[in-house]
Design a protein around this motif. Structure first.
Motif, PDB file in Angstrom:
ATOM      1  N   ARG A  73      45.466  40.634  42.100  1.00 32.80           N
ATOM      2  CA  ARG A  73      44.294  39.871  42.536  1.00 32.80           C
ATOM      3  C   ARG A  73      44.476  39.318  43.932  1.00 32.80           C
ATOM      4  O   ARG A  73      43.539  39.173  44.704  1.00 32.80           O
ATOM      5  N   TRP A  74      45.707  38.925  44.280  1.00 33.60           N
ATOM      6  CA  TRP A  74      45.945  38.119  45.469  1.00 33.60           C
ATOM      7  C   TRP A  74      46.271  38.970  46.678  1.00 33.60           C
ATOM      8  O   TRP A  74      45.890  38.647  47.794  1.00 33.60           O
ATOM      9  N   GLY A  75      46.949  40.134  46.501  1.00 36.58           N
ATOM     10  CA  GLY A  75      47.256  40.991  47.637  1.00 36.58           C
ATOM     11  C   GLY A  75      48.248  40.364  48.576  1.00 36.58           C
ATOM     12  O   GLY A  75      47.909  39.944  49.675  1.00 36.58           O
ATOM     13  N   PRO A  76      49.519  40.270  48.146  1.00 37.33           N
ATOM     14  CA  PRO A  76      50.531  39.651  49.012  1.00 37.33           C
ATOM     15  C   PRO A  76      50.879  40.556  50.177  1.00 37.33           C
ATOM     16  O   PRO A  76      50.952  41.771  50.033  1.00 37.33           O
ATOM     17  N   GLY A  77      51.102  39.974  51.325  1.00 32.46           N
ATOM     18  CA  GLY A  77      51.566  40.726  52.481  1.00 32.46           C
ATOM     19  C   GLY A  77      50.592  41.815  52.861  1.00 32.46           C
ATOM     20  O   GLY A  77      49.405  41.575  53.045  1.00 32.46           O
ATOM     21  N   GLY A  78      51.093  43.034  52.940  1.00 32.68           N
ATOM     22  CA  GLY A  78      50.254  44.147  53.352  1.00 32.68           C
ATOM     23  C   GLY A  78      49.443  44.750  52.230  1.00 32.68           C
ATOM     24  O   GLY A  78      48.617  45.629  52.465  1.00 32.68           O
ATOM     25  N   MET A  79      49.662  44.278  51.003  1.00 33.35           N
ATOM     26  CA  MET A  79      48.958  44.873  49.859  1.00 33.35           C
ATOM     27  C   MET A  79      47.508  44.435  49.874  1.00 33.35           C
ATOM     28  O   MET A  79      47.224  43.252  50.059  1.00 33.35           O
ATOM     29  N   PRO A  80      46.567  45.370  49.711  1.00 32.60           N
ATOM     30  CA  PRO A  80      45.170  44.924  49.624  1.00 32.60           C
ATOM     31  C   PRO A  80      44.951  44.135  48.347  1.00 32.60           C
ATOM     32  O   PRO A  80      45.650  44.323  47.354  1.00 32.60           O
ATOM     33  N   ALA A  81      43.990  43.240  48.383  1.00 35.49           N
ATOM     34  CA  ALA A  81      43.633  42.455  47.205  1.00 35.49           C
ATOM     35  C   ALA A  81      42.575  43.201  46.418  1.00 35.49           C
ATOM     36  O   ALA A  81      41.694  43.833  46.992  1.00 35.49           O
ATOM     37  N   PHE A  82      42.663  43.127  45.100  1.00 35.06           N
ATOM     38  CA  PHE A  82      41.685  43.793  44.243  1.00 35.06           C
ATOM     39  C   PHE A  82      40.932  42.736  43.446  1.00 35.06           C
ATOM     40  O   PHE A  82      41.372  42.323  42.376  1.00 35.06           O
ATOM     41  N   PRO A  83      39.800  42.279  43.972  1.00 36.24           N
ATOM     42  CA  PRO A  83      39.045  41.242  43.254  1.00 36.24           C
ATOM     43  C   PRO A  83      38.392  41.823  42.006  1.00 36.24           C
ATOM     44  O   PRO A  83      38.465  43.024  41.754  1.00 36.24           O
ATOM     45  N   SER A  84      37.732  40.948  41.223  1.00 35.22           N
ATOM     46  CA  SER A  84      37.192  41.445  39.955  1.00 35.22           C
ATOM     47  C   SER A  84      36.041  42.408  40.143  1.00 35.22           C
ATOM     48  O   SER A  84      35.669  43.098  39.198  1.00 35.22           O
ATOM     49  N   SER A  85      35.482  42.506  41.349  1.00 36.94           N
ATOM     50  CA  SER A  85      34.446  43.509  41.547  1.00 36.94           C
ATOM     51  C   SER A  85      35.033  44.907  41.615  1.00 36.94           C
ATOM     52  O   SER A  85      34.341  45.900  41.422  1.00 36.94           O
ATOM     53  N   VAL A  86      36.309  44.988  41.900  1.00 39.42           N
ATOM     54  CA  VAL A  86      36.963  46.299  41.953  1.00 39.42           C
ATOM     55  C   VAL A  86      37.670  46.588  40.626  1.00 39.42           C
ATOM     56  O   VAL A  86      37.520  47.649  40.037  1.00 39.42           O
ATOM     57  N   ILE A  87      38.475  45.630  40.171  1.00 38.63           N
ATOM     58  CA  ILE A  87      39.184  45.770  38.892  1.00 38.63           C
ATOM     59  C   ILE A  87      38.862  44.535  38.072  1.00 38.63           C
ATOM     60  O   ILE A  87      39.311  43.436  38.408  1.00 38.63           O
ATOM     61  N   ASN A  88      38.089  44.701  36.983  1.00 35.95           N
ATOM     62  CA  ASN A  88      37.737  43.495  36.220  1.00 35.95           C
ATOM     63  C   ASN A  88      38.911  43.046  35.358  1.00 35.95           C
ATOM     64  O   ASN A  88      39.955  43.698  35.303  1.00 35.95           O
ATOM     65  N   ASP A  89      38.742  41.885  34.689  1.00 42.35           N
ATOM     66  CA  ASP A  89      39.872  41.279  33.982  1.00 42.35           C
ATOM     67  C   ASP A  89      40.434  42.173  32.895  1.00 42.35           C
ATOM     68  O   ASP A  89      41.648  42.251  32.685  1.00 42.35           O
ATOM     69  N   GLN A  90      39.544  42.860  32.183  1.00 39.87           N
ATOM     70  CA  GLN A  90      40.042  43.695  31.095  1.00 39.87           C
ATOM     71  C   GLN A  90      40.825  44.876  31.658  1.00 39.87           C
ATOM     72  O   GLN A  90      41.868  45.265  31.136  1.00 39.87           O
ATOM     73  N   GLN A  91      40.335  45.426  32.776  1.00 38.14           N
ATOM     74  CA  GLN A  91      41.051  46.523  33.410  1.00 38.14           C
ATOM     75  C   GLN A  91      42.393  46.044  33.943  1.00 38.14           C
ATOM     76  O   GLN A  91      43.402  46.760  33.888  1.00 38.14           O
ATOM     77  N   LEU A  92      42.400  44.820  34.468  1.00 34.28           N
ATOM     78  CA  LEU A  92      43.644  44.262  34.983  1.00 34.28           C
ATOM     79  C   LEU A  92      44.670  44.141  33.866  1.00 34.28           C
ATOM     80  O   LEU A  92      45.845  44.496  34.027  1.00 34.28           O
ATOM     81  N   ALA A  93      44.224  43.639  32.711  1.00 27.78           N
ATOM     82  CA  ALA A  93      45.140  43.535  31.581  1.00 27.78           C
ATOM     83  C   ALA A  93      45.678  44.908  31.192  1.00 27.78           C
ATOM     84  O   ALA A  93      46.859  45.067  30.860  1.00 27.78           O
ATOM     85  N   SER A  94      44.808  45.926  31.261  1.00 29.12           N
ATOM     86  CA  SER A  94      45.246  47.285  30.925  1.00 29.12           C
ATOM     87  C   SER A  94      46.325  47.761  31.893  1.00 29.12           C
ATOM     88  O   SER A  94      47.344  48.322  31.491  1.00 29.12           O
ATOM     89  N   ILE A  95      46.058  47.537  33.193  1.00 31.71           N
ATOM     90  CA  ILE A  95      47.023  48.001  34.195  1.00 31.71           C
ATOM     91  C   ILE A  95      48.372  47.317  33.969  1.00 31.71           C
ATOM     92  O   ILE A  95      49.427  47.948  34.017  1.00 31.71           O
ATOM     93  N   VAL A  96      48.311  46.001  33.696  1.00 30.50           N
ATOM     94  CA  VAL A  96      49.572  45.278  33.510  1.00 30.50           C
ATOM     95  C   VAL A  96      50.313  45.799  32.283  1.00 30.50           C
ATOM     96  O   VAL A  96      51.539  45.939  32.292  1.00 30.50           O
ATOM     97  N   GLU A  97      49.555  46.107  31.236  1.00 29.93           N
ATOM     98  CA  GLU A  97      50.222  46.636  30.044  1.00 29.93           C
ATOM     99  C   GLU A  97      50.905  47.960  30.356  1.00 29.93           C
ATOM    100  O   GLU A  97      52.034  48.225  29.929  1.00 29.93           O
TER     101      GLU A  97
END
Lengths: 444, 386, 236
Positions: free
Chosen positions: C164-188
């Motif tokens: 979500r936050w995009g540290p350093g050079g990493m782009p940030a992926f807000p919920s319009s790009v990856i929603n919360d459920q998708q984020l949980a999936s990616i983390v799993e």
């Protein structure tokens, strides 16, 4: 029992004289003559394991949804080919072992061909009357490279899918015929639905058939012409010295085959290769870094990374930048390799027939040239792996790439000069020793 | 019951033996009648060194075959053409016996060798049994592979040790037959060919028929090759997007002007398009004051939104990496780098052409739309590229 | 001497008294206000809402918006991992507990439940694998001087926050790009691939065809040496 079977065969086929000649056939007793056998036996293992794999592989690009035993891909869309590989790897007993043995055997097959070809090159075994066999052997090498590429691209995984996209771009870059070639052979934009079934047909039928036929020709020519010999007592243009096929050479050869098979089985069990389930199924929007091809195409990958972004505009037509490192450079190298025996004959004006090998140090130019080309190719292989090297050593890709660009010119020349000098010195020492021993000047 | 069965069995047995004896005694006369010659006894046709084998049925049949006049006639003709088949002594008589030359204690070597061979074979079979056990109890890949490796590897070692220690070491010298046929033979072969050729040729008809025929076959073959695909078509030259098409996310919802903050990216597709391969586009947002686009593209980036084709112009991989502090898009395959602020011009790596840019505008309902197609057809270059 | 001793003891008692007074003061204020402590001590580096501050500025800290584990927060506050200072001397135990509760109850708004590992893998291969590689051991980013880091040992909370936050050079992926459920999936999926199964044997650190090529050549050299042994038999 053996006797009556043999008699039965003989009365039907008159094979006794042929078999007798075969049993007495003389093979040179130097280890370097077994290198080609490593390649031959790897091919046998490839065909055998490939038969097993072909029972399970489904060469279809139809999209399916996976619900098998590999949990992290549950519910994921993938090609039927990829699904069949997951099934083979996780649900078929010894399926993963066979798949890994097959892939390891492919890598080792081509490495063995290269080592064998190097022996032929450095000892000048390609001279008359063996030029035909050199040409046949080069064709075998290229067919093996092609089959390896088709084989791992058939899997439909993300890594090889990247390789297919690059292959498409290379084919597309050919002047004039590029777009035609891609649309005819690859069915359009890649990986189009038509590609995987085509790769399947080429990989299990067309190319192995050509490989088999040419192998038979290769061996038949060797049988007819007899092997060469390293120089030594009794070894001459008109006689060959060595061990007979039966029983000693047969035992050694079969022993080598079994050792190779054992090593491949151990590799297949203990060292993972091409874990397609981790790469994931091919999807045009996904991509992974570290997308190197298998090692035998790494030199082309290195050339593509090092070659600067320079394309050629001919009027309103474009020759894109991938053409030069990926088509022109390998193409020239292959043509020169094919013609090498004939080029050497033209260059040295020596059209003699040779059944005795040349010690590498006795012809410095050949040896130096071979070492220089080898060092260049090895350098390109490392250049093709520059992002992996950076990760393993925490350097910088920019710096490494610049270094490789410089080394691409420096290293082959340096290696060539060094090897030439060493050979020249060795030759002089050899000539001096001869002079001292025999008290008379020796011809070169 | 078994006694009855035994009795029946013994009758069958007796009947079988009788039939066998009958067949044997009839075999010779039958063969003689069929082939019309006196059958030569074994002793006359065996080769030197073969032991006589009296009275076996199989030999009788084979004798029948061998002793026919036809076979004899074939033999005569063969000898006429190729010269008599002399009795052959073993070529191996002249091999050097290296063991004798080096004074090797062959018996000792054979003793040690046998022990070693047995040891390695035992190890091999232990591995084989371990493999079978693991396989049939649903074993895991590591054990399967290593045990199979032990089996084959140790077997191989056993064979090699066998060849080292239990085979007499000899060195053979063979003459190499000259490869070229002697000139008379070559001349006669050429002569036969030329004679036949002259019989069939009519002026230059044969030559032209062959050449034209080969050319036609090649043309036919190429025609079949053509069936493998279609001609390069409009799909190569497409600019993918149309004027006014909305940008859509993966899930099919349109992109609005507040979708991204500066420093974020997403992947978008044209509305209504099924094609993900060439149509994939990367949408990014940067701070507008950083933009340095060429003057003709100054209106293409509303609010700092930029859209470029995601297919690398070098070799066609997806340009999936973005580094937001330096505003560089990177392709993971060969590390081509594109600066998004100046229109995705390549600033490093082997790519030579910029990523095609998509002009953007925001409509009055806040959706982002394409202001036309890509500046160039996406993907790697080719010969007729516009 | 007695003068020195007296003044020292007076000094110590004053200090001691002030400590006691201070402690009494905080104790008497009731349970500590986690939110106040967070805003005072943590927001500088972790952001007002715990969303994390990018490393482009000198003070930076990761997003805490997925941190649901109180114990981990307490450990971090006490030990001060990496660039974070340790607060074990400046904050009392109740204060640390209070701020940890605040983080896990109020700051952590990203739920890591409800993820689908298959979908997570697909999204991972689209968004994450290009930089971090399929085995999450980090990737080389050419021409920018930094590499995408190895995340094989990062906690799920850190990973989710980073997306979500995009540290350093990493782009940030807000919920319009990856929603919360998708984020949980990616983390799993990332949790799985940090220690993936390797049924085929040793994975050679997941370096891919490069490592496989090296291994093949090592084996071929071994085979060549084996042929020298096989043929030596003729030499006695």
């Amino acid at each position: 029992m053996i006797r009556s079977t043999a008699r039965g065969l003989d009365t039907r086929l008159r094979i006794a004289p042929v078999v007798r000649e075969a049993l007495n056939h003389v093979f040179p007793d130097h280890w370097s003559f077994m290198l080609g056998e490593i390649a031959l036996y790897s091919f046998v293992i490839l065909v055998a394991s490939g038969l097993f794999l072909a029972m399970f592989y489904n060469g279809s690009a139809a999209q399916v949804v996976y619900h098998g035993s590999y949990h992290p891909l549950d519910g994921v869309k993938m090609s039927a080919a990829y699904q069949s590989l997951l099934n083979l790897s996780f649900d078929v007993p010894a399926g993963l072992l066979m798949r890994q043995m097959h892939h390891w055997a492919a890598d080792i097959f081509i490495a063995a061909i290269v080592v064998h070809q190097a022996r032929i090159f450095f000892t000048a075994a390609y001279r008359r009357p063996r030029e035909i066999n050199w040409v046949v052997g080069m064709t075998l090498l290229l067919l093996a490279l092609a089959n390896g590429y088709f084989g791992y691209s058939m899997c439909g995984d993300l890594l090889s899918g990247a390789g297919l996209r690059i292959g498409y771009a290379i084919l597309l870059s050919l002047p004039v015929i590029g777009p035609w070639m891609t649309f005819i052979f690859l069915g359009g934009t890649v990986p189009a639905d038509t590609v995987i079934p085509r790769l399947y047909a080429w990989h299990i039928f067309l190319v192995p058939m050509l490989l088999g036929v040419l192998l038979v020709v290769h061996l038949a020519i060797i049988w007819r012409q007899y092997h060469t010999n390293f120089p030594g007592p009794g070894r001459s243009q008109t006689s060959i010295v060595g061990a007979r096929l039966w029983p000693s050479y047969t035992l050694k050869s079969i022993g080598l085959f079994l050792l190779l098979l054992g090593i491949l089985a151990a590799l297949g069990g203990l060292v993972q290769i091409d874990p397609v389930w981790i790469y994931g199924p091919y999807d045009p929007v996904s991509i992974i870094p570290g997308a190197q091809p298998d090692w035998y195409l790494g030199w082309i990958e290195g050339a593509m990374r090092l070659f600067p972004g320079v394309n050629l505009h001919l009027g309103s037509y474009l020759i894109p930048e991938v053409f030069f490192p990926a088509v022109l450079f390998p193409g020239l190298l292959i043509v020169v390799l094919y013609l090498y025996p004939f080029l050497e004959k033209a260059f040295t004006r020596d059209h003699g027939s040779y059944n005795v090998l040349r010690i590498p140090s006795q012809y410095p130019f050949n040896t130096a040239l071979g070492c220089a080309v080898f060092s260049c190719l090895i350098l390109l292989e490392f250049a093709g792996a520059d992002d992996v090297l950076v990760m393993a050593s925490s350097g910088s890709v920019v710096a490494l790439r610049l270094l490789f660009r410089v080394l691409f010119f420096v290293v082959p020349i340096a290696v060539g000069v060094v090897v030439y000098t060493l050979c020249w010195l060795a030759r002089r020492k050899h000539a001096e020793a001869h002079l001292l021993a025999e008290g008379a000047p020796q011809p070169r | 019951m078994s006694e009855e069965g035994g009795q029946k069995g013994s009758w069958l047995w007796a009947g079988g033996v009788l039939a066998w004896k009958l067949a044997r005694s009839l075999a010779r006369p039958v063969a003689r009648v069929l082939m019309g010659r006196r059958i030569q006894p074994i002793g006359e046709i065996k080769r030197v060194g073969e032991a006589a084998r009296p009275g076996r049925v199989s030999d009788a049949v084979m004798l029948g075959l061998e002793a026919t006049a036809l076979t004899q006639a074939l033999r005569d003709t063969f000898e006429e053409i190729h010269g008599p088949e002399a009795e052959e002594t073993s070529e191996r008589e002249n091999d050097r016996n290296l063991d004798a030359e080096r004074g090797v204690n062959v018996e000792k070597r054979e003793k040690w060798g046998t022990a070693l061979v047995v040891f390695w074979l035992a190890l091999a079979f232990a591995g084989g049994i371990a493999f079978l056990f693991t396989y049939w109890t649903g074993g895991n890949n590591l054990i399967l592979g290593s045990m199979l490796g032990v089996f084959f590897g140790c077997f191989g070692i056993a064979l090699v040790v066998w060849s080292h220690s239990l085979v007499p070491h000899t060195e053979a010298t063979e003459p190499r037959a000259p490869l070229a046929a002697p000139t008379p033979k070559f001349q006669s072969a050429m002569g036969d060919f030329t004679r036949g050729y002259h019989q069939i040729q009519r002026r230059n008809l044969l030559k032209w028929a062959s050449v034209a025929g080969a050319g036609m076959v090649a043309a036919v073959f190429i025609s079949f090759l053509r069936s493998m695909g279609r001609s390069p078509e409009a799909s190569l030259y497409t600019r993918v997007w149309k004027q006014g098409q909305r940008l859509m996310k993966f899930d099919g919802t349109p992109v609005t002007v507040d979708a991204l903050q500066p420093g974020s990216t997403m992947i978008v597709f044209p509305e209504g398009s099924e094609d993900t391969e060439t149509a994939q586009t990367v949408l990014l947002r940067v701070r507008p004051e950083l933009l340095r686009l060429p003057a003709s593209r100054s209106t293409w980036a509303p609010g700092g939104y930029l859209a470029y084709s995601r297919v690398c112009t070098h070799a066609g991989c997806s340009v999936g990496m973005y580094e937001r502090t330096s505003h560089l898009l990177m392709c993971p395959c060969h590390q081509s780098t594109f600066d998004v602020l100046i229109g995705a011009q390549p600033t490093g790596g082997p790519a030579a052409r910029a990523l095609p840019q998509l002009p953007l505008y925001a409509d009055d309902r806040g959706f982002l739309r394409a202001g036309g197609g890509f500046t160039e057809p996406p993907g790697p270059g080719f010969w007729g590229m516009p | 001497m007695s003068w020195a001793g007296t003044s020292l003891s007076v000094l110590f008692s004053i200090l001691f008294a002030s400590q006691i007074a201070h402690a009494q003061q905080t104790a008497s204020a009731g349970s500590p206000d986690g939110k106040a402590i967070f805003e005072q001590r943590c927001a500088k580096c972790h952001g007002e809402y715990g969303q994390g501050i990018s490393a482009v500025v000198s003070i930076a800290g990761p997003s805490l918006q997925a941190e649901h584990n109180r114990g981990r927060v307490i450990t971090a506050v006490e030990t001060g991992p990496k660039h974070m200072p340790s607060f074990i001397r400046t904050l009392s135990v109740p204060e640390i507990r209070a701020v940890a509760s605040y983080v896990t109850d109020d700051i952590a708004v990203i739920s890591l439940h409800g993820g689908n590992i298959g979908e997570g893998g697909e999204l991972f291969r689209v968004y994450c694998a290009p930089c971090h590689r399929t085995d999450v051991r980090g990737g080389a980013l050419a021409f920018v001087g930094a590499n995408a880091p190895d995340i094989s040992r990062k906690s799920p909370a850190l990973v989710a926050g980073a997306i979500r936050w995009g540290p350093g050079g990493m782009p940030a992926f807000p919920s319009s790009v990856i929603n919360d459920q998708q984020l949980a999936s990616i983390v799993e999926y990332i949790r799985y691939v940090q220690r993936p199964a390797s049924p085929g044997g040793t994975p050679m650190n997941w370096y891919g065809p490069v490592a496989e090529g090296f291994a093949a050549w090592v084996i071929v050299f071994i085979l060549v040496i084996l042929t020298t042994w096989i043929e030596k038999g003729g030499k006695g």
